[in-house]
Scaffold this active site. Structure first.
Site, PDB file in Angstrom:
ATOM      1  N   GLU A 481       0.825  -1.237   0.000  1.00  0.00           N
ATOM      2  CA  GLU A 481       0.000   0.000   0.000  1.00  0.00           C
ATOM      3  C   GLU A 481       0.847   1.271   0.000  1.00  0.00           C
ATOM      4  OE1 GLU A 481      -1.882  -3.371   1.093  1.00  0.00           O
ATOM      5  OE2 GLU A 481      -0.936  -2.351   2.755  1.00  0.00           O
ATOM      6  N   GLU A 499       4.288  -3.688  -3.003  1.00  0.00           N
ATOM      7  CA  GLU A 499       3.082  -4.210  -3.637  1.00  0.00           C
ATOM      8  C   GLU A 499       2.613  -3.100  -4.584  1.00  0.00           C
ATOM      9  OE1 GLU A 499      -1.080  -6.161  -2.177  1.00  0.00           O
ATOM     10  OE2 GLU A 499      -0.552  -4.184  -1.432  1.00  0.00           O
ATOM     11  N   GLU A 505      -3.504 -11.406  -4.334  1.00  0.00           N
ATOM     12  CA  GLU A 505      -4.403 -11.545  -3.184  1.00  0.00           C
ATOM     13  C   GLU A 505      -5.854 -11.205  -3.534  1.00  0.00           C
ATOM     14  OE1 GLU A 505      -2.515  -8.712  -0.530  1.00  0.00           O
ATOM     15  OE2 GLU A 505      -4.016  -7.196  -0.981  1.00  0.00           O
TER      16      GLU A 505
HETATM   17  C1  NOJ Z   1      -2.852  -5.755   2.747  1.00  0.00           C
HETATM   18  C2  NOJ Z   1      -1.624  -6.423   2.241  1.00  0.00           C
HETATM   19  O1  NOJ Z   1      -1.489  -6.239   0.856  1.00  0.00           O
HETATM   20  C3  NOJ Z   1      -1.693  -7.877   2.578  1.00  0.00           C
HETATM   21  O2  NOJ Z   1      -0.614  -8.573   2.015  1.00  0.00           O
HETATM   22  C4  NOJ Z   1      -1.757  -8.021   4.077  1.00  0.00           C
HETATM   23  O3  NOJ Z   1      -1.891  -9.382   4.392  1.00  0.00           O
HETATM   24  C5  NOJ Z   1      -2.938  -7.244   4.654  1.00  0.00           C
HETATM   25  N1  NOJ Z   1      -2.941  -5.905   4.192  1.00  0.00           N
HETATM   26  C6  NOJ Z   1      -2.907  -7.213   6.175  1.00  0.00           C
HETATM   27  O4  NOJ Z   1      -1.826  -6.444   6.592  1.00  0.00           O
HETATM   28 CA    CA Z   2      -2.616  -4.660  -0.596  1.00  0.00          CA
END
Ligand code: NOJ
Ligand code: CA
Length: 701
Positions: A481, A499, A505
């Protein structure tokens, strides 16, 4: 090296002299022209061969004091310099990078009082142009606030664009492909900020009707907000939009001379493969600031993670809410019985990693605070040093060390950056005391200090400081983020990945990523640096008990190919050990594939359609291939002429099996072996949403 000064000073007498002649610089097919219009306004244009890339476009910076560089300017001189050298990244896609450019530095002075000075520096490479504004030290200017950047990128036509909406806080969107004239972000409901319907993010990938591939982004984003683009859908002009700060005044950047902006980058080629091979953005970043980099280790990792993403386990220990960080006795809470980060479960991942030579094990949900971590815009959520009662940090440190594996720390900040900054030093000392060498950070939710954006100047500085601070503690970092990368991993090679885009995900908890997604990311998000995409899902559907329709939008073989097509020095094997145990023959590719390379060749590429890449492993003679397609089946021939002459290789081909199809039969794969030499051609058959991965291991002479 050439050097010359423009003859004479080209100050317009009383502001009414004829505009000075344009200044030009060219390297190979790329041409750059700087002009000062009759109105004293600076502009530039870029060509590729005879084709226009950027038509005459405005340059300028507006200041909050009204005395910025948005009015008439005079040209006071210019210099041209040539550079052709090379450097070696600490890790990367290739061993050596050539840095070859012609630089045009233009000195400007405000035509009217107070006569402030500005340089615009252009670097013309064989594959594009970078330029930035430099405000030199000068008597009439010390502190200044950039209210707006006026840079334009005017396109010569209604190009095909691969875009995501210009949300100042998130880049986790699927791409839309449309003409520039049809950019409209309104249907994308998740947009958090009331942005105009035609604001998009960079890197913006464009393809012109006359066959040019154009990528617009920025390099070395430091102490400045991220660059967004407003699209004029009528005439295809793209105008800079910087992310504002929390004051509500529209201020963008608070600076002190001497200072410069990040580089604005335009990568261009008539070959899509050349855009992906471009090192322009890296070359525009500063060399490594870390004296000792021997402790930095590109690596693969598994993690207590996908089970939370798919709802099988929880980050939180107790099913409760309204928790206060200070004053809670965590030992008195009752576990919900579904907590993922338990000592026993982590040992299971450590065992799997050790068995398969995976260096790292990420553990999320190990620390107190997850009970009410999200959506409350709450300041004190985590302390980053207190494990839950069922996570034995000392026992796990010893267990991991005994197996030759390292745990990877997780710091979800829930965007309470104020809280994280107060606790960072203690958190990193805790990591060092417990044998951690890498941390994944995260910034879910709205930023505190409230009103700041993820991509504003304040947060940009936070990410860079975090890269430095982790380096001071000899820690590697992976940011989720965060603002999208701009090549700063050259300067801070402990900043392994981000990321900063829509990762794998999304297949766990949402409608997911369409099959074309991974063919677009390399042309967009990855232009600035490696992505922690988290590939390697083998159980492709039926993993989310609550929503059985959740699925991965690829075949299994394509999940393998992503380890090569999606470059990162940090690659997760994201699925659960038990799902890998079902397919250990296919997992062998993940076990084998390196994360650091001596050479890379982009074999075939078209954004939105397909991508084939081969890479030579660092320090060994082995090559690895990844080939992916969108929703369409494809045959991809690959000439093996990259292999060493006179050598035989064992090629292990992990291909889509008969009848494979991401929708109907995603798990069908076939593994075949053959001995090959460089005169052979492989014919890869890619299923709809499919891919292929190949390892080429040199055989004894
Ligand atoms: C968003 C992240 O991209 C993810 O990888 C993570 O597991 C969750 N937030 C919780 O921190
Ligand atoms: Ca994320």
């Amino acid at each position: 090296m050439k050097y010359f000064l423009l003859a004479g000073l080209l100050l317009p007498a009383a502001g009414r002299a004829a505009a000075p002649a344009p200044l030009s610089a060219r390297l190979d097919k790329v041409g750059l022209t700087f002009t000062l219009g009759a109105d004293g306004r600076p502009g530039y244009a870029v060509t590729y061969g005879a084709k226009p890339v950027v038509t005459l476009s405005r340059l300028g910076l507006a200041f909050a004091d009204g005395k910025g560089f948005d009015g008439p300017m005079a040209l006071t001189g210019s210099e041209v310099t040539d550079v052709d050298d090379s450097w070696q990244p600490v890790w990367g896609e290739v061993k050596t990078i050539r840095n070859h450019y012609r630089q045009l530095r233009v000195h400007l002075r405000q035509a009217a009082a107070p006569g402030r000075l500005l340089d615009v520096v252009f670097r013309v490479f064989g594959d594009g142009v970078g330029f930035r504004y430099e405000v030199p030290a000068q008597p009439n200017l010390a502190y200044f606030t950039v209210q707006d950047e006026l840079t334009e990128f005017n396109m010569a036509g209604d190009h095909r664009a691969f875009w995501i909406p210009g949300d100042y806080d998130s880049n986790e969107y699927a791409y839309t492909t449309s003409r520039l004239s049809a950019v409209n972000t309104t249907p994308i409901a998740a947009i958090q900020e009331k942005a105009p319907a035609t604001r998009v993010q960079t890197p913006l990938m464009l393809k012109s009707a006359d066959g040019l591939y154009i990528n617009i982004h920025e390099a070395a984003l430091v102490n400045y907000p991220a660059l967004y683009l407003n699209v004029d859908t009528g005439n295809f002009h793209l105008t800079s939009q910087l992310v504002p700060d929390a004051t509500g005044t529209g201020a963008k950047a608070y600076l002190q001379a001497p200072e410069h902006t990040p580089w604005r980058t335009i990568v261009v080629s008539d070959q899509a493969t050349e855009v992906l091979a471009s090192k322009l953005i890296l070359n525009l970043n500063e060399p490594s600031k870390l004296a000792d980099t021997g402790w930095i280790r590109p690596q693969k990792f598994v993690g207590v993670w996908w089970e939370m993403q798919t709802g099988r386990a929880t980050w939180n220990y107790a099913d409760t809410s309204n928790i206060k960080l200070a004053g809670t006795n965590w030992n008195k809470l009752k576990t919900n019985g579904r907590h993922g980060a338990t000592t026993a479960n982590v040992k299971r991942y450590i065992d799997f990693a050790a068995r398969h030579h995976i260096a790292g094990v990420l553990v999320e949900g190990w620390n107190v605070g997850w009970e009410d971590w999200a959506n409350n815009w709450k300041e004190d959520v985590f302390d980053f040093v207190t494990p839950y009662p069922d996570f034995d940090v000392d026992a796990l440190q010893a267990y991991a060390a005994g197996k030759g594996v390292q745990l990877i720390m997780h710091h979800e900040t829930s965007s309470s950056v104020a809280n994280y900054e107060r606790r960072q030093d203690a958190a990193y000392r805790f990591m060092q005391a417990h044998g951690y060498h890498a941390v994944k950070t995260g910034y879910v939710g709205r930023i505190i200090p409230r009103g700041e954006h993820h991509d504003g100047q304040m947060m940009v500085n936070h990410y860079v400081r975090t890269a430095r601070q982790t380096a001071d503690h000899q820690l590697m970092v992976d940011m989720h983020e965060a603002v999208r990368p701009t090549g700063l991993h050259r300067t801070y090679p402990n900043w392994l990945a981000c990321e900063a885009a829509r990762g794998n995900e999304f297949n766990a908890f949402s409608e997911g990523n369409p099959p074309e997604h991974e063919t677009i990311l390399p042309f967009t998000r990855l232009m600035g640096g490696p992505m922690d995409y988290t590939p390697g899902i083998f159980r492709l559907q039926g993993y989310n008990a609550a929503v059985p329709t959740r699925r991965v939008h690829t075949t299994l073989a394509k999940q393998l190919a992503l380890y090569v097509t999606m470059y990162s020095p940090l690659q997760m094997a994201a699925d659960l050990p038990e799902n890998y145990e079902q397919h250990l023959d296919a997992f062998q590719f993940i076990e084998d594939v390196p994360v650091d390379w001596d050479d890379t060749r982009i074999v075939a590429a078209e954004p939105g359609d397909y991508l084939t890449v081969v890479r030579r492993a660092k320090g060994t003679g082995a090559w690895y291939l990844g080939s992916i397609t969108d929703e369409n089946a494809r045959q991809q021939p690959v000439k093996l002429d990259f292999l060493d002459p006179g050598r035989r290789y064992e090629a292990t081909v992990y291909a889509d099996g008969p009848g494979a199809d991401w929708q109907k039969n995603p798990a069908a794969y076939r593994i075949t072996r053959q001995v090959v030499r460089r005169n052979a051609t492989l014919q890869l058959q890619l299923a709809p949403g499919g891919g292929a991965a190949v390892s080429f291991k040199p055989l004894p002479q």
